[in-house]
Scaffold this motif. Sequence first.
Motif, mmCIF file in Angstrom:
data_model
loop_
_atom_site.group_PDB
_atom_site.id
_atom_site.type_symbol
_atom_site.label_atom_id
_atom_site.label_comp_id
_atom_site.label_asym_id
_atom_site.label_seq_id
_atom_site.Cartn_x
_atom_site.Cartn_y
_atom_site.Cartn_z
ATOM 1 N N ASP A 38 0.828 -1.205 0.000
ATOM 2 C CA ASP A 38 0.000 0.000 0.000
ATOM 3 C C ASP A 38 0.865 1.260 0.000
ATOM 4 O OD1 ASP A 38 -2.553 1.547 0.445
ATOM 5 O OD2 ASP A 38 -1.508 2.034 2.313
ATOM 6 N N ALA A 73 -14.845 6.297 2.265
ATOM 7 C CA ALA A 73 -15.177 5.734 0.963
ATOM 8 C C ALA A 73 -16.006 6.711 0.134
ATOM 9 C CB ALA A 73 -15.941 4.424 1.147
ATOM 10 N N GLY A 117 -5.140 -2.468 5.974
ATOM 11 C CA GLY A 117 -5.994 -1.441 5.374
ATOM 12 C C GLY A 117 -6.206 -0.266 6.308
ATOM 13 N N ASN A 121 -4.326 3.527 5.473
ATOM 14 C CA ASN A 121 -5.016 4.809 5.316
ATOM 15 C C ASN A 121 -4.770 5.725 6.519
ATOM 16 O OD1 ASN A 121 -5.974 4.333 2.734
ATOM 17 N ND2 ASN A 121 -7.882 3.428 3.454
ATOM 18 N N ASP A 139 -5.489 8.194 -3.223
ATOM 19 C CA ASP A 139 -6.232 7.206 -4.004
ATOM 20 C C ASP A 139 -5.763 7.314 -5.447
ATOM 21 O OD1 ASP A 139 -7.751 6.293 -1.846
ATOM 22 O OD2 ASP A 139 -9.394 7.685 -2.229
ATOM 23 N N GLY A 148 -9.771 4.292 -5.448
ATOM 24 C CA GLY A 148 -9.283 3.768 -4.178
ATOM 25 C C GLY A 148 -7.801 3.508 -4.213
ATOM 26 N N ASN A 149 -7.359 2.648 -3.301
ATOM 27 C CA ASN A 149 -5.942 2.308 -3.178
ATOM 28 C C ASN A 149 -5.816 0.876 -2.675
ATOM 29 O OD1 ASN A 149 -6.167 2.387 -0.261
ATOM 30 N ND2 ASN A 149 -6.103 4.605 -0.429
ATOM 31 N N ASP A 152 -7.682 0.148 0.558
ATOM 32 C CA ASP A 152 -9.121 -0.031 0.351
ATOM 33 C C ASP A 152 -9.431 -1.441 -0.155
ATOM 34 O OD1 ASP A 152 -9.458 2.647 1.081
ATOM 35 O OD2 ASP A 152 -9.419 3.328 -1.006
ATOM 36 N N THR A 156 -11.684 -4.269 1.757
ATOM 37 C CA THR A 156 -12.797 -4.952 1.095
ATOM 38 C C THR A 156 -12.651 -6.462 1.209
ATOM 39 O OG1 THR A 156 -13.048 -3.112 -0.449
ATOM 40 C CG2 THR A 156 -14.013 -5.230 -1.108
#
Length: 180
Positions: A38, A73, A117, A121, A139, A148-149, A152, A156
């Motif tokens: 990330d 989001a 995640g 962030n 993002d 997103g990235n 994210d 999910t």
Amino acid sequence: MQAARGASLSPGDDHGPTATQTYVRLFAIVAALTLVLDQVTKLAAVEKLQGRESIELIPHVLSLTFLRNGGAALGTGAGFTLVLSVVAIVVSIAVIRIAGRLRDRGWAVGLGLLLAGAVGNLCDRIFREPEPFRGHVVDFIDYGVFVGNVADIALTFAAVIIIWRSWRGIGIDGTRQVAS
């Protein structure tokens, strides 16, 4: 032949202390690798995509588009960055505390992705502009509907895995609930 006191009588038993260490190790590896991925991709996005036009990878489906997101989001909650930071810290602490009880591979992966995640962030919110704990998340993966990235994506997949394991009645300690 009798096993040593506390030792498993079946070779497939994965509920002893060594198993816990194995699953905690899996959790830590998933979290660390995902967090590094990330952060590296966000650094690359800032360097290569900021101030440039979108790069279409799959026409009308997937592009690389640089965006700074001050909210959650889909850009919702832009005025609540501090609250989102606090929530991410609380979630991260809770996940780390829970990890010591892991005895299931699915939960280890799911919680590792959840931690990565949340922390991925959170790092943006703490260290990026405009100020600490109010920073905007980088993002850059544009799905046409939202941008997103990697964090994210991890969140999910974590949600899917955690819901799936819960729905199947599998606890973080590997026990299975029998449907009544």
